[in-house]
Design a protein around this motif. Sequence first.
Motif, PDB file in Angstrom:
ATOM      1  N   PHE A  50       6.143  -0.954   0.806  1.00  0.00           N
ATOM      2  CA  PHE A  50       6.455  -1.592  -0.514  1.00  0.00           C
ATOM      3  C   PHE A  50       6.688  -3.091  -0.338  1.00  0.00           C
ATOM      4  N   ILE A  51       7.438  -3.323   0.683  1.00  0.00           N
ATOM      5  CA  ILE A  51       7.766  -4.870   1.079  1.00  0.00           C
ATOM      6  C   ILE A  51       6.595  -5.650   1.112  1.00  0.00           C
ATOM      7  N   THR A  52       5.318  -4.856   1.893  1.00  0.00           N
ATOM      8  CA  THR A  52       4.246  -5.679   2.058  1.00  0.00           C
ATOM      9  C   THR A  52       3.347  -5.829   0.951  1.00  0.00           C
ATOM     10  N   ASP A  53       3.591  -4.780   0.108  1.00  0.00           N
ATOM     11  CA  ASP A  53       2.780  -5.046  -1.206  1.00  0.00           C
ATOM     12  C   ASP A  53       3.474  -5.948  -2.230  1.00  0.00           C
ATOM     13  N   GLU A  68     -11.710 -13.041  -2.528  1.00  0.00           N
ATOM     14  CA  GLU A  68     -12.309 -11.845  -3.013  1.00  0.00           C
ATOM     15  C   GLU A  68     -11.916 -10.672  -2.246  1.00  0.00           C
ATOM     16  N   PHE A  69     -11.914 -10.775  -0.613  1.00  0.00           N
ATOM     17  CA  PHE A  69     -11.616  -9.625   0.161  1.00  0.00           C
ATOM     18  C   PHE A  69     -10.156  -9.446   0.046  1.00  0.00           C
ATOM     19  N   GLY A  70      -9.344 -10.045  -0.278  1.00  0.00           N
ATOM     20  CA  GLY A  70      -7.923  -9.723  -0.835  1.00  0.00           C
ATOM     21  C   GLY A  70      -7.880  -9.027  -2.027  1.00  0.00           C
ATOM     22  N   LYS A  71      -8.695  -9.117  -3.064  1.00  0.00           N
ATOM     23  CA  LYS A  71      -8.613  -8.347  -4.344  1.00  0.00           C
ATOM     24  C   LYS A  71      -9.256  -6.866  -3.829  1.00  0.00           C
ATOM     25  N   ILE A  72      -9.846  -6.771  -2.827  1.00  0.00           N
ATOM     26  CA  ILE A  72     -10.390  -5.447  -2.420  1.00  0.00           C
ATOM     27  C   ILE A  72      -9.381  -4.730  -1.332  1.00  0.00           C
ATOM     28  N   ILE A  73      -8.880  -5.459  -0.343  1.00  0.00           N
ATOM     29  CA  ILE A  73      -7.995  -4.918   0.566  1.00  0.00           C
ATOM     30  C   ILE A  73      -6.730  -4.384  -0.014  1.00  0.00           C
ATOM     31  N   ASP A  74      -5.982  -5.248  -0.914  1.00  0.00           N
ATOM     32  CA  ASP A  74      -4.882  -4.965  -1.739  1.00  0.00           C
ATOM     33  C   ASP A  74      -5.032  -3.594  -2.418  1.00  0.00           C
ATOM     34  N   PRO A  75      -5.613  -3.403  -3.467  1.00  0.00           N
ATOM     35  CA  PRO A  75      -5.412  -2.007  -4.213  1.00  0.00           C
ATOM     36  C   PRO A  75      -6.158  -0.951  -3.115  1.00  0.00           C
ATOM     37  N   VAL A  76      -6.970  -1.271  -2.278  1.00  0.00           N
ATOM     38  CA  VAL A  76      -7.548  -0.204  -1.329  1.00  0.00           C
ATOM     39  C   VAL A  76      -6.223   0.339  -0.519  1.00  0.00           C
ATOM     40  N   ALA A  77      -5.321  -0.419  -0.040  1.00  0.00           N
ATOM     41  CA  ALA A  77      -4.370  -0.249   0.995  1.00  0.00           C
ATOM     42  C   ALA A  77      -3.377   0.774   0.301  1.00  0.00           C
ATOM     43  N   ASP A  78      -3.277   0.310  -1.407  1.00  0.00           N
ATOM     44  CA  ASP A  78      -2.439   0.998  -2.147  1.00  0.00           C
ATOM     45  C   ASP A  78      -2.755   2.347  -2.465  1.00  0.00           C
ATOM     46  N   LYS A  79      -4.281   2.747  -2.616  1.00  0.00           N
ATOM     47  CA  LYS A  79      -4.673   3.827  -2.892  1.00  0.00           C
ATOM     48  C   LYS A  79      -4.763   4.781  -1.734  1.00  0.00           C
ATOM     49  N   VAL A  80      -5.198   4.153  -0.642  1.00  0.00           N
ATOM     50  CA  VAL A  80      -5.078   5.373   0.677  1.00  0.00           C
ATOM     51  C   VAL A  80      -3.959   5.699   1.021  1.00  0.00           C
ATOM     52  N   LEU A  81      -2.911   4.727   0.878  1.00  0.00           N
ATOM     53  CA  LEU A  81      -1.552   5.197   1.103  1.00  0.00           C
ATOM     54  C   LEU A  81      -0.924   6.135   0.317  1.00  0.00           C
ATOM     55  N   VAL A  82      -1.087   5.946  -1.205  1.00  0.00           N
ATOM     56  CA  VAL A  82      -0.834   6.974  -2.000  1.00  0.00           C
ATOM     57  C   VAL A  82      -1.413   8.120  -1.724  1.00  0.00           C
ATOM     58  N   PHE A  83      -2.710   8.140  -1.648  1.00  0.00           N
ATOM     59  CA  PHE A  83      -3.629   9.263  -1.503  1.00  0.00           C
ATOM     60  C   PHE A  83      -3.136  10.426  -0.282  1.00  0.00           C
ATOM     61  N   VAL A  84      -2.759   9.544   0.759  1.00  0.00           N
ATOM     62  CA  VAL A  84      -2.226  10.380   1.860  1.00  0.00           C
ATOM     63  C   VAL A  84      -0.918  10.961   1.692  1.00  0.00           C
ATOM     64  N   ILE A  85      -0.158  10.425   1.073  1.00  0.00           N
ATOM     65  CA  ILE A  85       1.241  10.977   0.679  1.00  0.00           C
ATOM     66  C   ILE A  85       1.006  11.980  -0.216  1.00  0.00           C
ATOM     67  N   VAL A  86       0.155  11.818  -1.491  1.00  0.00           N
ATOM     68  CA  VAL A  86      -0.147  13.039  -2.433  1.00  0.00           C
ATOM     69  C   VAL A  86      -0.664  13.991  -1.896  1.00  0.00           C
TER      70      VAL A  86
END
Length: 198
Positions: A50-53, A68-86
């Motif tokens: 959460f702090i890194t987010d 442009e890479f930051g616009k990709i890696i930020d939501p991808v990191a969120d989605k991967v993390l949420v998916f793993v937990i969910v």
Amino acid sequence: MRPQLKIITVSNIISFIRLLIAFPLLFLFKDNNTFNSYRILIVFLLIIAFITDVMDGYLARKRGEVTEFGKIIDPVADKVLVFVIVFSLFLLHELPNYLFWVILLRDLLILIGGIIFSLKLKKVLPSNLIGKITVFIIGFLLMTIILGIDKELWVYKYLIYLSILFSIISVLAYLIRAIEAIKWSKNESDKITEFYKN
């Protein structure tokens, strides 16, 4: 400010750290015994995530490192993390089936929409406030589940309803933003074409 092509920035590294947090979580969620033994460690890792987010977006704007890479890696990191937990909580029967599918479908729709948008305009549609709020609400719900909240409490049920509501709103908001961006791009292109004709 025009997005930069640079990849290695402080904010992008922080986003990448959040992405890496998903790997130890895979081990910590491997079965009920491991999960129950390491609940506090899991929560600690989620707090770091959460702090890194919060930090990556702030630093990207503060340091002028919006890429442009930051616009990709930020939501991808969120989605991967949420998916793993969910997905892990779903397999451990800690998460209602319908909520699992709502969250999964939300991320899939946004992912597919993002790919279509990127192919059409050669740009990445960045995360917005509604998306961040949605991830925060879902994350808070997952945190309460990991901490072993009584599922009969009104707080738990309220967070589930809120997660479903914001999941729907975030998809609609993303769709509207994408359509508006495509229309704006088309109008600008038409204006440029008309200018050179005259």
